[in-house]
Enzyme design. Structure first.
Site, PDB file in Angstrom:
ATOM      1  N   GLN A   2      -0.533 -44.849 -43.858  1.00 39.73           N
ATOM      2  CA  GLN A   2      -0.321 -43.620 -44.643  1.00 39.73           C
ATOM      3  C   GLN A   2       1.061 -43.074 -44.253  1.00 39.73           C
ATOM      4  O   GLN A   2       1.181 -42.174 -43.434  1.00 39.73           O
ATOM      5  CB  GLN A   2      -1.413 -42.608 -44.330  1.00 39.73           C
ATOM      6  CG  GLN A   2      -2.814 -43.101 -44.687  1.00 39.73           C
ATOM      7  CD  GLN A   2      -3.870 -42.062 -44.367  1.00 39.73           C
ATOM      8  OE1 GLN A   2      -3.893 -40.997 -44.961  1.00 39.73           O
ATOM      9  NE2 GLN A   2      -4.734 -42.363 -43.418  1.00 39.73           N
TER      10      GLN A   2
ATOM     11  N   LYS B   7       0.298 -58.539 -54.734  1.00 45.99           N
ATOM     12  CA  LYS B   7      -1.066 -58.021 -54.529  1.00 45.99           C
ATOM     13  C   LYS B   7      -1.195 -56.603 -55.091  1.00 45.99           C
ATOM     14  O   LYS B   7      -0.282 -55.800 -54.967  1.00 45.99           O
ATOM     15  CB  LYS B   7      -1.368 -58.003 -53.018  1.00 45.99           C
ATOM     16  CG  LYS B   7      -2.709 -57.421 -52.655  1.00 45.99           C
ATOM     17  CD  LYS B   7      -2.936 -57.438 -51.140  1.00 45.99           C
ATOM     18  CE  LYS B   7      -2.557 -56.131 -50.486  1.00 45.99           C
ATOM     19  NZ  LYS B   7      -2.795 -56.083 -49.038  1.00 45.99           N
TER      20      LYS B   7
ATOM     21  N   THR C 221     -10.052 -55.696 -43.680  1.00 48.45           N
ATOM     22  CA  THR C 221     -11.309 -56.266 -44.186  1.00 48.45           C
ATOM     23  C   THR C 221     -11.214 -57.795 -44.244  1.00 48.45           C
ATOM     24  O   THR C 221     -12.220 -58.477 -44.403  1.00 48.45           O
ATOM     25  CB  THR C 221     -11.608 -55.766 -45.612  1.00 48.45           C
ATOM     26  OG1 THR C 221     -10.553 -56.234 -46.470  1.00 48.45           O
ATOM     27  CG2 THR C 221     -11.680 -54.257 -45.678  1.00 48.45           C
TER      28      THR C 221
ATOM     29  N   GLU D 165     -16.139 -33.625 -25.891  1.00 53.72           N
ATOM     30  CA  GLU D 165     -14.740 -33.488 -25.432  1.00 53.72           C
ATOM     31  C   GLU D 165     -14.456 -34.494 -24.317  1.00 53.72           C
ATOM     32  O   GLU D 165     -15.336 -34.819 -23.521  1.00 53.72           O
ATOM     33  CB  GLU D 165     -14.500 -32.074 -24.888  1.00 53.72           C
ATOM     34  CG  GLU D 165     -14.336 -31.040 -25.961  1.00 53.72           C
ATOM     35  CD  GLU D 165     -13.972 -29.672 -25.391  1.00 53.72           C
ATOM     36  OE1 GLU D 165     -13.565 -29.603 -24.216  1.00 53.72           O
ATOM     37  OE2 GLU D 165     -14.114 -28.689 -26.133  1.00 53.72           O
TER      38      GLU D 165
ATOM     39  N   ASP E 222       1.615 -59.858 -49.698  1.00 60.40           N
ATOM     40  CA  ASP E 222       1.948 -58.728 -50.573  1.00 60.40           C
ATOM     41  C   ASP E 222       3.423 -58.401 -50.407  1.00 60.40           C
ATOM     42  O   ASP E 222       4.077 -58.901 -49.478  1.00 60.40           O
ATOM     43  CB  ASP E 222       1.050 -57.505 -50.311  1.00 60.40           C
ATOM     44  CG  ASP E 222       1.053 -57.066 -48.851  1.00 60.40           C
ATOM     45  OD1 ASP E 222       2.082 -57.239 -48.173  1.00 60.40           O
ATOM     46  OD2 ASP E 222       0.015 -56.561 -48.398  1.00 60.40           O
TER      47      ASP E 222
ATOM     48  N   HIS F 195       3.788 -50.828 -38.928  1.00 58.77           N
ATOM     49  CA  HIS F 195       3.482 -51.261 -40.293  1.00 58.77           C
ATOM     50  C   HIS F 195       4.739 -51.366 -41.169  1.00 58.77           C
ATOM     51  O   HIS F 195       4.857 -52.276 -41.987  1.00 58.77           O
ATOM     52  CB  HIS F 195       2.450 -50.330 -40.918  1.00 58.77           C
ATOM     53  CG  HIS F 195       2.051 -50.739 -42.291  1.00 58.77           C
ATOM     54  ND1 HIS F 195       1.587 -52.007 -42.570  1.00 58.77           N
ATOM     55  CD2 HIS F 195       2.064 -50.067 -43.465  1.00 58.77           C
ATOM     56  CE1 HIS F 195       1.334 -52.094 -43.862  1.00 58.77           C
ATOM     57  NE2 HIS F 195       1.610 -50.940 -44.419  1.00 58.77           N
TER      58      HIS F 195
HETATM   59  C1  R5P Z   1      -1.059 -53.861 -46.103  1.00 59.62           C
HETATM   60  O1  R5P Z   1      -0.080 -53.223 -46.397  1.00 59.62           O
HETATM   61  C2  R5P Z   1      -1.169 -54.632 -44.832  1.00 59.62           C
HETATM   62  O2  R5P Z   1       0.009 -55.322 -44.535  1.00 59.62           O
HETATM   63  C3  R5P Z   1      -2.324 -55.621 -44.907  1.00 59.62           C
HETATM   64  O3  R5P Z   1      -2.057 -56.555 -45.926  1.00 59.62           O
HETATM   65  C4  R5P Z   1      -3.622 -54.947 -45.189  1.00 59.62           C
HETATM   66  O4  R5P Z   1      -3.843 -53.888 -44.304  1.00 59.62           O
HETATM   67  C5  R5P Z   1      -4.762 -55.948 -45.061  1.00 59.62           C
HETATM   68  O5  R5P Z   1      -5.953 -55.334 -45.375  1.00 59.62           O
HETATM   69  P1  R5P Z   1      -7.255 -56.162 -45.692  1.00 59.62           P
HETATM   70  O6  R5P Z   1      -7.475 -57.142 -44.582  1.00 59.62           O
HETATM   71  O7  R5P Z   1      -8.337 -55.103 -45.751  1.00 59.62           O
HETATM   72  O8  R5P Z   1      -7.095 -56.831 -47.008  1.00 59.62           O
END
Ligand code: R5P
Length: 295
Positions: free
Chosen positions: A94, A189, A220, A36, A166, A127
């Protein structure tokens, strides 16, 4: 005006405080044997307008809990208001129950902040734009774009194009393109899981152009790497990446001519990444936010 810092990114809080010519407020963070978090505010904060700087990355569950507890302690100490300065707002991806049976964690976090007594939030590049709608308290959203545009100008590009890796980043890319005064392309994407993606079609022509890939998050690094490779395959002359929130721990820079990331999340020292300071942006916003009176 007083600023307190959580443990997530103290150097940024320190830099913000220096820009405002004030010292960070004093508090003690302890840990109980069972894990905690214990907090004790060491300064008198009665009647004060306070800021708590805490980015929610790398160990988001711990740092979010630490933030809630800090805010509660400050409220118990009879401050006038608390503004949570959250350079990276976690759990934001999310944001809808897409497949069925999924939580809306972005809304959950917004509710927790309200419940523990936060009066307003200053965040950067949430986001999605509509995430602000999850809050019942005012949200001031800053844009790293203004910092990146300065860097883009320094590159003196002759034929740039902004690429969204994307569809979700298309709006962001379009805003960049407006400022750079160039065209915009989008990649279709497909995401398999948190770790796997596949690049589909590139909608737009990047042949012979200097590509500027923009994204809010790099996790990543797969999105950035695969988008860069696709642009090169389609004949791009050079490829640069601009990412507001980098969760990467290492970066092998073979696919990009340059990667620019903001310091919304603490970064390891890596000479191949251009780290852009957000301290000035946050300090200006914090000053400005005090013009709105909260009673
Ligand atoms: C997705 O909606 C975000 O804008 C990024 O494109 C995403 O989080 C990138 O993730 P990663 O580096 O794992 O491909």
């Amino acid at each position: 005006m007083k600023i307190f810092s959580g443990s997530a990114h103290k150097s940024l809080a320190q830099e913000i405080a220096s820009k405002l010519s004030i010292d960070l407020g004093e508090l003690k963070v302890t840990s109980f044997p069972d894990g905690e978090i214990g907090i004790q505010i060491m300064d008198c904060v009665v009647g004060e307008d306070l800021f708590v700087v805490q980015t929610l990355a790398k160990d988001p569950n711990h740092y979010a809990m630490e933030l809630f507890i800090m805010v509660d302690a400050l409220k118990q100490a009879l401050c006038r208001s608390v503004t949570a300065v959250i350079p990276y707002f976690c759990y934001a991806r999310q944001d809808r129950n897409y497949k069925g049976g999924e939580p809306v964690t972005a809304r959950l976090l917004a509710r927790f902040l309200h419940t523990c007594g936060v009066d307003r939030v200053i965040a950067m590049d949430l986001h999605t734009e509509q995430l602000e709608g999850f809050f019942d308290i005012p949200v001031m959203q800053l844009r790293a774009k203004e910092l990146f545009i300065k860097e883009i100008k320094k590159l003196s590009l002759s034929n740039p194009i902004v690429v969204a890796p994307d569809v979700g980043s298309a709006k962001l890319a379009s805003r960049f393109a407006d400022d750079v005064q160039c065209g915009c392309a989008v990649i279709d994407k497909k995401r398999g899981s948190g770790q796997t993606i596949a690049m589909g079609t590139l909608m737009g022509d990047v042949k012979g152009k200097e590509v500027l890939i923009v994204d809010d998050i790099c996790s990543t690094g797969q999105t950035l790497k695969q988008a860069a490779s696709l642009c090169r395959k389609e004949g791009a002359k050079s490829v640069y990446g601009f990412v507001t929130h980098s969760l990467l721990s290492t970066w092998e820079n073979e696919t990009l001519d340059g990667l620019f990331v903001s310091d919304s999340i603490e970064q390891v020292d890596d000479q191949s990444i251009h780290l852009i300071s957000t301290a000035d942006l946050f300090s200006r916003a914090m000053k400005q936010s005090l013009q709105y009176n909260i009673t």
